[in-house]
Design an enzyme around this catalytic site. Structure first.
Site, short mmCIF file in Angstrom:
data_model
loop_
_atom_site.label_atom_id
_atom_site.label_comp_id
_atom_site.label_asym_id
_atom_site.label_seq_id
_atom_site.Cartn_x
_atom_site.Cartn_y
_atom_site.Cartn_z
N LYS A 56 51.93 58.59 65.11
CA LYS A 56 52.75 58.60 66.33
C LYS A 56 51.77 58.31 67.47
CE LYS A 56 55.65 59.64 69.70
NZ LYS A 56 54.72 59.50 70.84
N GLY A 71 46.35 67.81 70.74
CA GLY A 71 47.14 67.95 71.96
C GLY A 71 47.07 69.37 72.47
N SER A 72 48.06 69.77 73.24
CA SER A 72 47.99 71.08 73.89
C SER A 72 48.30 72.20 72.89
CB SER A 72 48.98 71.14 75.04
OG SER A 72 50.30 71.19 74.53
N THR A 73 47.83 73.40 73.23
CA THR A 73 48.10 74.56 72.38
C THR A 73 49.60 74.84 72.36
OG1 THR A 73 45.92 75.48 72.81
CG2 THR A 73 47.61 77.04 72.12
N VAL A 119 52.21 72.75 72.59
CA VAL A 119 52.92 71.83 71.66
C VAL A 119 52.48 72.14 70.22
CG1 VAL A 119 53.24 69.42 70.99
CG2 VAL A 119 53.22 70.04 73.41
N GLY A 120 51.21 72.46 70.04
CA GLY A 120 50.71 72.81 68.70
C GLY A 120 51.51 73.95 68.09
N CYS A 162 39.39 67.53 76.07
CA CYS A 162 39.56 68.93 75.64
C CYS A 162 38.24 69.69 75.64
CB CYS A 162 40.10 68.98 74.22
SG CYS A 162 41.64 68.15 74.02
N GLU A 217 43.27 75.34 81.19
CA GLU A 217 42.48 74.11 81.21
C GLU A 217 43.00 73.23 82.36
OE1 GLU A 217 43.47 71.97 77.64
OE2 GLU A 217 41.43 71.25 77.40
C1 SIN Z 1 39.21 65.38 73.04
O1 SIN Z 1 39.17 65.52 74.24
O2 SIN Z 1 40.16 65.82 72.39
C2 SIN Z 1 38.17 64.63 72.25
C3 SIN Z 1 36.88 64.52 72.91
C4 SIN Z 1 35.84 63.85 72.03
O3 SIN Z 1 36.00 63.59 70.84
O4 SIN Z 1 34.78 63.57 72.57
#
Ligand code: SIN
Length: 504
Positions: free
Chosen positions: A197, A252-254, A256-257, A308, A406
């Site tokens: 997706k 993705g976000s916690t 949605v996870g 992230c 975050e």
């Molecule tokens: C991410 O932000 O999810 C990945 C960052 C990375 O692999 O450097």
């Protein structure tokens, strides 16, 4: 008293669009069973350029039925692909890697157009993305089982590794190439078939990668890419509940996870989730401050803070606090903010209006509770609707939103601290634990702090930790499973035990 320093703009008007060297890489259809297809409904959605808001292209709005068909396609391809010799899977991935490198300029341009990151960062992403195909082409022939001493002397015991089956790979927009190859590389190396997706905000890169996979000879149905924007929730439900799907990998976000994990529980799927972070970045009084500044710039401001793993809470020892903030200020004053297509741009826009609103809210919240703006702090509407100024916030305190959430934007928030014990306690006071960083020249402290941080990845005297050789993943509500490295392929394998009676 707030001090405002004006931001350097690369430009405040659209630059002309360069052309792709190979225009056939810009796809407007999904890739299913080796063919380019529209949604059955013929519905499409617009992909825009976050720098200019201009339309880049349109993509199919897939729905439940389209998605189910893609999953069944993958199932039928899996029955033969799982029997492909490991060397052949390695050869296919290696060829795909080469094609990505050969088409780096076009792939980078597509990334910049739909994601907004500067072209130099986009090129780096293409290399990073291709490296996962290279890495896992090398892992494919190195899938090993064990022989084990059975308790019964009349039996012989061994394990074999088998591909888990059809996988749903749900990818984010911040690395529209690398987060797909980091999942698809190990999946195909293991012999699985996948339905990707693509992120609704940035689906064109995934489709270009699919075209290169086609040219590399990936068999029809093994790698499928579907797109949707409005139907994302509906599609996510199919991808996480369909009985044919045996594995879901999500970045993705916690929030949605949690929803996807709940849905996947209905059929007990194997999962790997790379979710949100709230990375602490600690500068001790014995750190080399220049090394720490370089580390922070790399870690905090990569793609305008939309990763992230980027530093969210920057803890600086009180004795070096002012010096460190001043040194960071000197560097960010040289940044040029603008359209990623402009070669002078160092930092681009945020992905959508929600991102701008969240960053603005975090800054306002901190200021209302006593933080001081050292730099930036505002939207850059004169550059474009989705630009936010590189922001430095000093005098941060507990209780501000940035402590718990975050920001995912270009805001560096500096908290002073006094002792190692105190900073470790505060750094760990969060529900998530993806990455953490610290800077110190004391070897004993380095081991002590690295072991004390509740995170899946630690950078010691380094701010850039992304590497195909390194296991990427978190603890606590940052998720589970590891991507990249020798461990990444395990997420797509099952261990089957075979016991043979020899005394019959
Ligand atoms: C991410 O932000 O999810 C990945 C960052 C990375 O692999 O450097």
């Amino acid at each position: 008293m707030q001090k405002r320093v004006s931001q350097l703009f690369a430009f405040a008007h659209p630059v002309s669009l360069p052309k792709l060297r190979d225009p056939s890489l810009l796809k407007t259809q999904c890739y299913v069973n080796g063919k380019w297809v529209d949604a059955k409904s013929k519905k499409t959605f617009i992909v825009d350029n976050p720098s200019t808001l201009a339309e880049v292209s349109k993509c199919p709005e897939f729905d439940q039925q389209d998605t189910e068909e893609a999953i069944l396609t993958a199932q039928s391809a899996f029955t033969s692909f799982r029997k492909t010799p490991a060397r052949e899977r390695a050869r296919l991935l290696r060829r795909w890697h080469e094609l990505m490198m050969e088409n780096m300029e076009d792939l980078a341009l597509i990334i910049t157009l739909e994601n907004g990151k500067p072209l130099a960062d986009a090129r780096t992403e293409v290399k990073y993305a291709a490296s996962f195909f290279e890495w896992f082409s090398e892992e494919a022939p190195r899938i090993y089982g064990d022989t084990i001493q059975a308790s019964n002397p009349g039996c012989r015991l061994m394990t074999v590794k088998e591909p888990v089956g059809v996988c749903s790979l749900i990818a984010p927009w911040n690395f529209p190439a690398a987060m797909i190859t980091r999942k698809a590389g190990p999946a195909l190396a293991a012999g699985c078939a996948v339905v990707v997706k693509a992120p609704g905000e940035a689906p064109l890169t995934a489709l270009a990668i699919a075209e290169l996979g086609h040219r590399a000879g990936i068999p029809a149905g093994v790698f499928n890419v579907i797109t949707a924007l409005e139907n994302t929730v509906e599609i996510g439900k199919v991808l996480t509940t369909h009985p044919v799907v045996k594995k879901v990998s999500f970045t993705g976000s916690t929030g949605v996870g949690k929803i996807l994990m709940n849905q996947a529980s209905s059929t007990i799927k194997k999962l790997s989730f790379e979710l949100g972070g709230n990375a602490p970045f600690i500068v001790f009084d014995d750190a080399d401050l220049d090394v720490a500044v370089r580390g922070l710039i790399a870690c905090k401001f990569r793609i305008s803070g939309q990763t992230c793993v980027c530093a969210n809470r920057i803890f600086v020892h009180a004795s070096v606090y002012d010096t460190f903030v001043q040194k960071v200020l000197e560097v960010v004053k040289t940044f040029r903010i603008g359209d990623g297509l402009d070669s002078e741009t160092t930092h681009g826009p945020l992905i959508h209006d929600r991102a701008i609103a969240k960053v603005h809210e975090h800054v306002q919240d901190a200021v209302s509770k006593g933080a001081r703006i050292v730099h930036g702090g505002e939207r850059l509407t004169e550059v474009g609707a989705r630009f936010f100024g590189i922001t430095l916030l000093a005098d941060m305190k507990p209780g501000m939103k940035i402590c718990d959430e975050e920001t995912f934007g270009p805001v560096a928030a500096f908290f002073p601290f006094e002792t190692e014990e105190e900073v470790i306690r505060v750094a760990n006071e969060t529900e998530v634990g993806l990455a953490g960083y610290f800077f110190s020249r004391d070897n004993k402290r380095c081991w002590r702090v690295a072991e004390a941080l509740d995170v899946g990845m630690v950078g010691v005297n380094v701010g850039a930790i992304s590497d195909p050789a390194a296991p990427f993943g978190g603890v606590k509500q940052s998720g589970f499973g590891r991507e990249g490295s020798k461990y990444g392929i395990d997420e797509y394998l099952i261990t089957k035990m075979i016991m043979t009676g020899i005394d019959t």
